[in-house]
Design an enzyme around this catalytic site. Structure first.
Site, PDB file in Angstrom:
ATOM      1  N   CYS A 164       0.802  -1.224   0.000  1.00 60.78           N
ATOM      2  CA  CYS A 164       0.000   0.000   0.000  1.00 60.78           C
ATOM      3  C   CYS A 164       0.832   1.269   0.000  1.00 60.78           C
ATOM      4  O   CYS A 164       0.288   2.379  -0.095  1.00 60.78           O
ATOM      5  CB  CYS A 164      -0.954  -0.001   1.197  1.00 60.78           C
ATOM      6  SG  CYS A 164      -1.976  -1.481   1.269  1.00 60.78           S
ATOM      7  N   HIS A 304      -2.666   8.213   6.162  1.00 62.63           N
ATOM      8  CA  HIS A 304      -2.889   6.887   5.582  1.00 62.63           C
ATOM      9  C   HIS A 304      -4.215   6.323   6.090  1.00 62.63           C
ATOM     10  O   HIS A 304      -5.005   5.800   5.307  1.00 62.63           O
ATOM     11  CB  HIS A 304      -1.733   5.954   5.947  1.00 62.63           C
ATOM     12  CG  HIS A 304      -1.829   4.596   5.349  1.00 62.63           C
ATOM     13  ND1 HIS A 304      -1.808   4.372   3.986  1.00 62.63           N
ATOM     14  CD2 HIS A 304      -1.963   3.369   5.921  1.00 62.63           C
ATOM     15  CE1 HIS A 304      -1.913   3.083   3.747  1.00 62.63           C
ATOM     16  NE2 HIS A 304      -2.014   2.449   4.909  1.00 62.63           N
ATOM     17  N   GLU A 315      -0.447   5.350  13.468  1.00 59.86           N
ATOM     18  CA  GLU A 315      -0.057   6.494  12.653  1.00 59.86           C
ATOM     19  C   GLU A 315      -0.045   7.766  13.500  1.00 59.86           C
ATOM     20  O   GLU A 315       0.839   8.615  13.354  1.00 59.86           O
ATOM     21  CB  GLU A 315      -1.005   6.660  11.463  1.00 59.86           C
ATOM     22  CG  GLU A 315      -0.619   7.816  10.555  1.00 59.86           C
ATOM     23  CD  GLU A 315      -1.455   7.913   9.286  1.00 59.86           C
ATOM     24  OE1 GLU A 315      -1.085   8.686   8.387  1.00 59.86           O
ATOM     25  OE2 GLU A 315      -2.474   7.202   9.202  1.00 59.86           O
ATOM     26  N   LYS A 336      -9.662   7.878   2.654  1.00 56.77           N
ATOM     27  CA  LYS A 336     -10.131   6.506   2.420  1.00 56.77           C
ATOM     28  C   LYS A 336     -11.550   6.296   2.952  1.00 56.77           C
ATOM     29  O   LYS A 336     -12.200   5.313   2.593  1.00 56.77           O
ATOM     30  CB  LYS A 336      -9.176   5.508   3.052  1.00 56.77           C
ATOM     31  CG  LYS A 336      -7.816   5.408   2.373  1.00 56.77           C
ATOM     32  CD  LYS A 336      -6.940   4.366   3.041  1.00 56.77           C
ATOM     33  CE  LYS A 336      -5.557   4.308   2.422  1.00 56.77           C
ATOM     34  NZ  LYS A 336      -4.756   5.527   2.709  1.00 56.77           N
ATOM     35  N   HIS A 341      -9.797   1.763   0.119  1.00 57.42           N
ATOM     36  CA  HIS A 341      -8.347   1.612   0.075  1.00 57.42           C
ATOM     37  C   HIS A 341      -7.938   0.978  -1.244  1.00 57.42           C
ATOM     38  O   HIS A 341      -8.220  -0.193  -1.499  1.00 57.42           O
ATOM     39  CB  HIS A 341      -7.916   0.741   1.248  1.00 57.42           C
ATOM     40  CG  HIS A 341      -6.443   0.720   1.497  1.00 57.42           C
ATOM     41  ND1 HIS A 341      -5.532   1.308   0.659  1.00 57.42           N
ATOM     42  CD2 HIS A 341      -5.709   0.170   2.522  1.00 57.42           C
ATOM     43  CE1 HIS A 341      -4.316   1.122   1.128  1.00 57.42           C
ATOM     44  NE2 HIS A 341      -4.393   0.434   2.260  1.00 57.42           N
ATOM     45  N   PHE A 401       1.979  -3.455   3.850  1.00 50.54           N
ATOM     46  CA  PHE A 401       2.452  -4.765   4.307  1.00 50.54           C
ATOM     47  C   PHE A 401       3.914  -4.924   3.912  1.00 50.54           C
ATOM     48  O   PHE A 401       4.343  -4.503   2.834  1.00 50.54           O
ATOM     49  CB  PHE A 401       1.634  -5.882   3.660  1.00 50.54           C
ATOM     50  CG  PHE A 401       0.269  -6.097   4.273  1.00 50.54           C
ATOM     51  CD1 PHE A 401      -0.224  -5.277   5.269  1.00 50.54           C
ATOM     52  CD2 PHE A 401      -0.533  -7.141   3.833  1.00 50.54           C
ATOM     53  CE1 PHE A 401      -1.463  -5.483   5.834  1.00 50.54           C
ATOM     54  CE2 PHE A 401      -1.786  -7.368   4.381  1.00 50.54           C
ATOM     55  CZ  PHE A 401      -2.257  -6.533   5.383  1.00 50.54           C
TER      56      PHE A 401
END
Length: 413
Positions: A164, A304, A315, A336, A341, A401
């Site tokens: 991502c 994010h 975050e 998002k 996403h 990831f």
């Protein structure tokens, strides 16, 4: 070329769950739209999927591209071409030598649909029925390669696959490549088309997806105390980047300056980000250092913020380490909530939103917050937040990831 050359954005293009173009997506975002809706595919019931909704693209790319072109591209590469063509035209179709035009275009997964459809064909009909274009369509660099072919880009065509964080990292790479003298103009961005039963089942199995099947439009709730996971999205974003000198010499409009970027790795866990936010913190600091600004100069953040129970607070911890108590004063958008996403395409789309936020001096709203989580006390709002009249500086965060962290920094013009 001077390593201090300013890199600017002269064109943008997007195909997203809330709009078929960048302007349409931006307008829908400001209106508080949601792209999440129930999936109307037989395979949802066939496989008894626990999550039955996603944020599909508002406009299918194969309805925009010519049929012969679309047939030779996986949907992920179709999205990339649609977004890049829009960005190229928006930039005024730069007159640049092919050897000075580069491509930095990313994906998190690549040609998933092509790969699994070919596997089904092989099992059911045998090897002779597998299409000869299967490998060129499924490979992760298909988007970058096809953009190079379409636009005649011969400087380079590079692909980064960092989950991502992919397309934000691609933008940072593009800045570095231009500053290093590899190209004068770069098509940068990312794409993804992974709303597929295998990915939906896998993300649901790890309990990463929201399960609000009865109310998809409000399922993505970044920063809300009752968030329960992210919403799968799809689409692409593309930006045309070039040196300020090159842009001004050809009389191009300039949206914003790409002032800096930071890329780091957590080395903590394959799917979970570092709870202390150390890697994300370093990426933000790297972006600010490259841009030559301090945390006090930042006026907007596109977080994010995926709407997962663990990711959002982590975050905040990272940003708190950089900005201190001032983090609670900076207008933050968690887009998002509207788009879902887009995995490898999300950073590019959110970079476009960040650029337009600076242009219009407004932080877009974050929808679906029922009650803000005390562990995520960002200054987020269900209404758009004005950014003021002075110089504006913003960052856009992407984490993926594998422990990937990428941050792009932008300045107003």
């Amino acid at each position: 070329m001077s390593s201090t050359s300013r890199i600017v954005v002269t064109g943008i293009g997007a195909s997203s769950p809330i709009g078929g173009t960048a302007p349409e997506s931006w307008a829908a975002l400001l209106d508080g739209a949601s792209g999440a809706r129930t999936l109307e595919y037989d395979w949802v019931e066939q496989y008894n999927l626990p999550v039955t909704f996603a944020a599909q693209a508002a406009v299918r790319p194969d309805t925009v591209l010519e049929r012969p072109v679309a047939k030779r591209l996986d949907p992920s590469a179709q999205f990339a071409l649609v977004a890049a063509k829009e960005a190229w035209e928006d930039a005024g179709a730069p007159d640049v030598a092919p050897e000075r035009l580069g491509v930095d275009f990313s994906t998190g997964i690549g040609g998933l649909w092509t790969l699994l459809d070919a596997w089904d064909t092989l099992r059911e009909k045998g090897p002779r029925r597998v299409l000869p274009m299967t490998v060129p369509m499924l490979m992760p660099n298909a988007a970058a390669g096809n953009l190079s072919l379409h636009f005649g880009a011969r400087a380079y065509a590079r692909t980064v696959a960092s989950a991502c964080a992919s397309s934000t990292e691609a933008i940072v790479n593009a800045v570095e490549h231009i500053r290093a003298g590899y190209a004068d103009v770069v098509i940068a961005g990312g794409t993804e088309s992974a709303i597929h039963p295998i990915t939906m089942a896998s993300f649901a199995s790890m309990r990463a997806l929201s399960r609000r099947n009865d109310d998809p439009a409000t399922a993505s709730r970044p920063g809300s105390i009752d968030r329960d996971g992210f919403v799968m999205g799809e689409g692409a974003g593309a930006l045309i980047l070039e040196t300020e000198e090159h842009a001004k010499a050809r009389g191009a409009k300039i949206y914003a300056v790409v002032a800096g970027g930071g890329v780091t790795a957590d080395s903590y866990h394959i799917t979970a980000n570092d709870p202390e936010g150390l890697g994300a913190e370093r990426a933000v600091k790297m972006a600010l250092e490259m841009a030559g600004v301090s945390p006090d100069d930042v006026t907007h953040i596109n977080a994010h913020a995926t709407s997962t129970p663990v990711g959002d607070p982590n975050e905040y911890v990272a940003l708190k380490s950089v900005f201190g108590d001032r983090i609670d004063e900076i207008p933050v958008s968690a887009t998002k909530a509207s788009t879902g996403h887009l995995l490898g395409g999300t950073g590019a789309l959110e970079a476009i939103f960040t650029v337009l936020a600076l242009r219009d001096r407004i932080a877009p709203p974050t929808i679906n917050i029922t009650e803000q989580d005390p562990a995520v006390p960002f200054r987020i709002s269900g209404s758009a937040q004005p950014l003021g009249d002075g110089p504006q500086f913003a960052i856009s965060n992407s984490f993926g990831f594998g422990g990937h962290n990428a941050v792009a920094a932008f300045a107003s013009v």
